[in-house]
Design a protein around this motif. Structure first.
Motif, PDB file in Angstrom:
ATOM      1  N   GLN A  11       0.838  -1.205   0.000  1.00  0.00           N
ATOM      2  CA  GLN A  11       0.000   0.000   0.000  1.00  0.00           C
ATOM      3  C   GLN A  11       0.869   1.250   0.000  1.00  0.00           C
ATOM      4  O   GLN A  11       0.518   2.246  -0.637  1.00  0.00           O
ATOM      5  CB  GLN A  11      -0.985   0.005   1.160  1.00  0.00           C
ATOM      6  N   HIS A  12       2.026   1.207   0.661  1.00  0.00           N
ATOM      7  CA  HIS A  12       2.931   2.362   0.638  1.00  0.00           C
ATOM      8  C   HIS A  12       3.423   2.628  -0.779  1.00  0.00           C
ATOM      9  O   HIS A  12       3.427   3.773  -1.235  1.00  0.00           O
ATOM     10  CB  HIS A  12       4.131   2.131   1.567  1.00  0.00           C
ATOM     11  N   LEU A  15       0.715   4.155  -2.987  1.00  0.00           N
ATOM     12  CA  LEU A  15       0.531   5.585  -2.723  1.00  0.00           C
ATOM     13  C   LEU A  15       1.668   6.398  -3.334  1.00  0.00           C
ATOM     14  O   LEU A  15       1.445   7.475  -3.897  1.00  0.00           O
ATOM     15  CB  LEU A  15       0.426   5.841  -1.216  1.00  0.00           C
ATOM     16  N   THR A  18       1.209   6.705  -7.020  1.00  0.00           N
ATOM     17  CA  THR A  18       0.204   7.719  -7.329  1.00  0.00           C
ATOM     18  C   THR A  18       0.829   9.110  -7.337  1.00  0.00           C
ATOM     19  O   THR A  18       0.581   9.908  -8.246  1.00  0.00           O
ATOM     20  CB  THR A  18      -0.949   7.665  -6.308  1.00  0.00           C
ATOM     21  N   LEU A  84      -4.178  -1.131  -3.823  1.00  0.00           N
ATOM     22  CA  LEU A  84      -4.700  -0.342  -2.707  1.00  0.00           C
ATOM     23  C   LEU A  84      -5.999  -0.922  -2.167  1.00  0.00           C
ATOM     24  O   LEU A  84      -6.891  -1.265  -2.945  1.00  0.00           O
ATOM     25  CB  LEU A  84      -4.988   1.090  -3.154  1.00  0.00           C
ATOM     26  N   LEU A  88      -8.015   3.275   1.168  1.00  0.00           N
ATOM     27  CA  LEU A  88      -6.918   4.208   0.899  1.00  0.00           C
ATOM     28  C   LEU A  88      -6.985   4.845  -0.484  1.00  0.00           C
ATOM     29  O   LEU A  88      -6.083   5.586  -0.868  1.00  0.00           O
ATOM     30  CB  LEU A  88      -5.566   3.500   1.072  1.00  0.00           C
ATOM     31  N   ARG A  89      -8.047   4.599  -1.212  1.00  0.00           N
ATOM     32  CA  ARG A  89      -8.147   5.189  -2.554  1.00  0.00           C
ATOM     33  C   ARG A  89      -8.361   6.696  -2.502  1.00  0.00           C
ATOM     34  O   ARG A  89      -7.791   7.431  -3.298  1.00  0.00           O
ATOM     35  CB  ARG A  89      -9.238   4.487  -3.359  1.00  0.00           C
ATOM     36  N   THR A  91      -7.262   8.559  -0.121  1.00  0.00           N
ATOM     37  CA  THR A  91      -5.953   9.048   0.311  1.00  0.00           C
ATOM     38  C   THR A  91      -5.033   9.197  -0.893  1.00  0.00           C
ATOM     39  O   THR A  91      -4.328  10.205  -1.028  1.00  0.00           O
ATOM     40  CB  THR A  91      -5.337   8.084   1.348  1.00  0.00           C
ATOM     41  N   ALA A  92      -5.035   8.208  -1.772  1.00  0.00           N
ATOM     42  CA  ALA A  92      -4.203   8.278  -2.981  1.00  0.00           C
ATOM     43  C   ALA A  92      -4.572   9.493  -3.811  1.00  0.00           C
ATOM     44  O   ALA A  92      -3.690  10.220  -4.292  1.00  0.00           O
ATOM     45  CB  ALA A  92      -4.361   6.991  -3.798  1.00  0.00           C
ATOM     46  N   LEU A  95      -3.244  12.611  -2.143  1.00  0.00           N
ATOM     47  CA  LEU A  95      -1.797  12.752  -2.287  1.00  0.00           C
ATOM     48  C   LEU A  95      -1.428  13.225  -3.695  1.00  0.00           C
ATOM     49  O   LEU A  95      -0.518  14.045  -3.858  1.00  0.00           O
ATOM     50  CB  LEU A  95      -1.098  11.438  -1.958  1.00  0.00           C
TER      51      LEU A  95
END
Length: 142
Positions: A11-12, A15, A18, A84, A88-89, A91-92, A95
């Motif tokens: 996941q890191h 991100l 992205t 993801l 967390l989508r 969040t992406a 960012l």
């Protein structure tokens, strides 16, 4: 049939990919965008447990994927989506907005990428508008 193994990211990494896409889509990765990515990775709770020293490797890996063919951006977005969790989508998307806003301007290519991300990550139009408004408030200049 494609025998190539499908790329899976942490996941890191997803991100970071992205953010790299948001920076590289206009073909120029600017210093301010790289600095923004570094600050995000060092300070946001979502990156707890990620070694900031691994950031350059993740950036390079994403750039290789994007430049690997005519559909590099689409492939990268697909890998991001598949890597993801749905939680967390948004969040992406946020960012990506922060990286785009870092230089004070949003170019047409960057706006198009945001549209692609919104659709591929299944982010509701109203939610996206709220995230965009938050980014605009955070990055306002006097």
């Amino acid at each position: 049939m494609n025998s190539e193994p499908k790329l899976t990211l942490s996941q890191h990494e997803a991100l970071i990919y992205t953010m790299v896409l948001a920076s590289a889509v206009d073909t120029a990765v600017k210093d301010v965008e790289l600095q923004t990515m570094g600050a995000i990775v060092r300070f946001l709770p979502v990156f707890t447990g990620f070694d900031p020293d691994a950031l350059p490797r993740a950036v390079e890996s994403c750039m290789q994927l994007v430049s690997s063919g005519e559909h590099g951006v689409e492939e990268a977005v697909a890998v991001i989506r598949d890597s993801l969790p749905p939680t967390l989508r948004e969040t992406a998307y946020a960012l990506a907005l922060d990286v785009i806003a870092a230089d004070g301007q949003a170019l047409q290519e960057e706006l198009r990428l945001l549209e692609i991300l919104r659709h591929r990550l299944d982010i509701d139009r109203l939610v996206a508008a709220g995230i965009e408004r938050g980014a605009r408030a955070r990055w306002a200049r006097g």
